[in-house]
Design an enzyme around this catalytic site. Structure first.
Site, PDB file in Angstrom:
ATOM      1  CG  ASP A 114      31.218  43.942  16.965  1.00  9.56           C
ATOM      2  OD1 ASP A 114      31.571  43.237  15.997  1.00  9.56           O
ATOM      3  OD2 ASP A 114      31.992  44.316  17.852  1.00  9.56           O
TER       4      ASP A 114
ATOM      5  CE1 TYR B 220      38.686  46.632  17.088  1.00  5.32           C
ATOM      6  CE2 TYR B 220      38.480  49.013  17.217  1.00  5.32           C
ATOM      7  CZ  TYR B 220      38.100  47.820  16.657  1.00  5.32           C
ATOM      8  OH  TYR B 220      37.160  47.793  15.658  1.00  5.32           O
TER       9      TYR B 220
ATOM     10  CD  GLU C 262      31.355  49.755  21.956  1.00  7.32           C
ATOM     11  OE1 GLU C 262      32.391  49.984  22.597  1.00  7.32           O
ATOM     12  OE2 GLU C 262      30.600  48.792  22.199  1.00  7.32           O
TER      13      GLU C 262
ATOM     14  N   GLY D  93      34.686  37.956  22.789  1.00  5.64           N
ATOM     15  CA  GLY D  93      34.755  38.390  21.387  1.00  5.64           C
ATOM     16  C   GLY D  93      33.440  38.165  20.668  1.00  5.64           C
TER      17      GLY D  93
ATOM     18  CB  SER E 259      29.534  41.751  19.810  1.00  2.00           C
ATOM     19  OG  SER E 259      30.575  41.742  18.925  1.00  2.00           O
ATOM     20  CB  SER E 260      28.670  41.147  25.829  1.00  5.62           C
ATOM     21  OG  SER E 260      29.958  41.652  26.091  1.00  5.62           O
ATOM     22  CB  SER E 261      29.749  46.246  24.333  1.00 10.82           C
ATOM     23  OG  SER E 261      30.586  45.959  23.259  1.00 10.82           O
TER      24      SER E 261
ATOM     25  CB  THR F  31      37.722  43.890   7.016  1.00 11.21           C
ATOM     26  OG1 THR F  31      36.724  43.097   7.651  1.00 11.21           O
ATOM     27  CG2 THR F  31      38.868  42.998   6.611  1.00 11.21           C
ATOM     28  CG  ASP F  32      34.528  46.570  11.573  1.00  8.37           C
ATOM     29  OD1 ASP F  32      35.741  46.731  11.797  1.00  8.37           O
ATOM     30  OD2 ASP F  32      33.676  46.409  12.485  1.00  8.37           O
TER      31      ASP F  32
HETATM   32  C1  GLA Z   1      35.599  44.341  17.496  1.00  6.28           C
HETATM   33  C2  GLA Z   1      34.998  45.624  16.930  1.00  6.28           C
HETATM   34  C3  GLA Z   1      34.493  45.426  15.495  1.00  6.28           C
HETATM   35  C4  GLA Z   1      35.559  44.784  14.620  1.00  6.28           C
HETATM   36  C5  GLA Z   1      36.167  43.573  15.313  1.00  6.28           C
HETATM   37  C6  GLA Z   1      37.335  43.008  14.549  1.00  6.28           C
HETATM   38  O1  GLA Z   1      34.608  43.369  17.640  1.00  6.28           O
HETATM   39  O2  GLA Z   1      33.947  46.083  17.738  1.00  6.28           O
HETATM   40  O3  GLA Z   1      34.076  46.660  14.978  1.00  6.28           O
HETATM   41  O4  GLA Z   1      36.536  45.712  14.251  1.00  6.28           O
HETATM   42  O5  GLA Z   1      36.613  43.861  16.634  1.00  6.28           O
HETATM   43  O6  GLA Z   1      36.919  42.509  13.339  1.00  6.28           O
END
Ligand code: GLA
Length: 388
Positions: free
Chosen positions: A173, A223, A161, A124, A126-128, A36-37
């Site tokens: 993230d 993605y 990114e 999933g 968010s290590s980055s 959704t972001d």
């Molecule tokens: C990844 C992306 C985020 C978000 C999620 C899904 O983590 O980096 O910006 O879009 O996927 O919600």
């Protein structure tokens, strides 16, 4: 979190024996609000107690960076003036963040950096983003007089990114990693960037992640492809309504989606349908949390999983299997967390069912896939910070 000495001893050994400043920044979970972001919707993340720690020291050069990735035992030196930047993907985060922080006014010069992390890669979590916000925070402190705002650091991570790593991600993230607060989830409106801290103490329940250890690859197509579908639907809706402004799916209604159904692919339609539904579900979760109705929170999590799996198509066999096991064990809520294509499920489970669920998941998953899922109990921690 790792301890400072672990990073410091390596920093000293790999460079000139001097010490620098040490910074840390976390990975994140997300209770609900997936994909959704970048559609201007809501997300509901929190920082975790796992993250990235970096020791950084200006090295007196104009633009030479000497970088050591402790976990990979890999050393890369590069110049910020080199238009191509380093090839190693981990070093591109440092290069990208440094250049983005320069754009934001931090006078970044050459530095030495060693870093390590304990956010599981590809889970999933968010290590980055943990790397990006850690580097941004450190460079802001060392070269920018801390004048770059927290939001600008979030955007520097996101731009890294986009511009250097090939993922057109949203802001969730990096936001969670910069703004996280121990014990709190955050509801963020990704369009207005307003957010609220929600103390999260679900009485009688806990959050646990089950990591399928299947690695997702967000860089490149899948993605970005989802994102393009959403943008395409917005374009079609906007064309039908010249009187209004449509920036993202956030601006679109269910009726408007139906109006363009015949003009868009079935795949794009399903993806947009998921996003509109997810926007409503995040708001539903907020109401349910305010009422202490965790069973309702859980129902909405299952709905999200269903949508991510069937409509948005970012699940995989392993994650659907973990979701089924959760359902069969009476777990309150369960769903894919993060971008998808592997990684974790996030599970809201009653304390009395926790052990039975985790054991059953381990057993049956390893019977089917040959290895156990990893189990991470969620502890909601603080965002980016200086340690010393
Ligand atoms: C990844 C992306 C985020 C978000 C999620 C899904 O983590 O980096 O910006 O879009 O996927 O919600």
């Amino acid at each position: 979190m790792m301890d400072i000495e672990f990073v410091r001893t390596r920093f000293i050994k790999h460079f000139d024996g001097k010490t620098g400043n040490v910074y840390a920044s976390p990975g994140r979970i997300n209770l609900i609000g997936e994909h959704t972001d970048y559609n201007g919707g809501y997300v509901f993340p929190g920082a975790v107690d796992k993250g990235v720690m970096a020791e950084i020291r200006p090295n007196g050069t104009e633009d030479t960076v000497m970088a050591y990735a402790i976990d990979l035992k890999d050393r890369v030196d590069f110049k910020l003036s080199d238009p191509k930047g380093p090839r190693a993907s981990w070093a591109r985060y440092i290069y990208g963040v440094a250049l983005e922080m320069r754009k934001l006014g931090a006078d970044v010069k050459g530095f030495n950096i060693a870093f390590a992390g304990d956010v599981p890669l590809g889970a999933g979590m968010s290590s980055s983003a943990a790397m990006e916000s850690c580097f941004a925070f450190g460079l802001n402190d060392l070269f920018g007089d801390n004048k770059v705002s927290q939001w600008d650091m979030v955007l520097a991570g996101q731009a890294t990114e986009h511009n250097y790593c090939g993922v057109n991600c949203g802001i969730m993230d990096q936001f969670a990693s910069v703004f996280g607060k121990a014990g709190c989830l955050m509801r963020l409106d990704c369009r207005s960037r307003e957010f609220e801290y929600f103390p999260f103490k679900p009485d009688g329940y806990r959050l646990v992640l089950l990591d399928s250890v299947v690695k997702h690859q967000l860089a490149g197509s899948p993605y970005n492809d989802r994102r393009r579908s959403c943008e395409n639907v917005v374009k079609h809706i906007a064309a039908k309504h010249p009187e209004a402004t449509f920036e993202t799916l956030r601006d679109c209604t269910w009726e408007q989606l139906e109006e363009v159904k015949a003009d868009i692919s079935e795949e794009d339609y399903r993806r947009a349908k998921f996003v509109l539904g997810e926007k409503d579900r995040v708001l539903g979760v907020c109401d349910a949390l305010n009422e202490g109705d965790y069973e309702r929170v859980g129902e909405l999590m299952y709905q999200t999983h269903e949508g991510l799996s069937k409509d948005y198509e970012v699940s995989c066999e392993e994650l659907d299997f973990l979701n089924d096991i959760a359902k069969e064990n009476g777990v309150t809520g369960s769903r894919i967390m993060g971008g998808g294509f592997g990684g974790c499920t996030i599970n809201l489970v009653r304390n009395d069912l926790y052990l039975q669920f985790v054991n059953d998941a381990k057993k049956r998953f390893s019977e089917k896939f040959g290895h156990e899922p990893k189990v991470y109990d969620v502890i909601i921690g603080d965002g980016a910070r200086k340690l010393c």
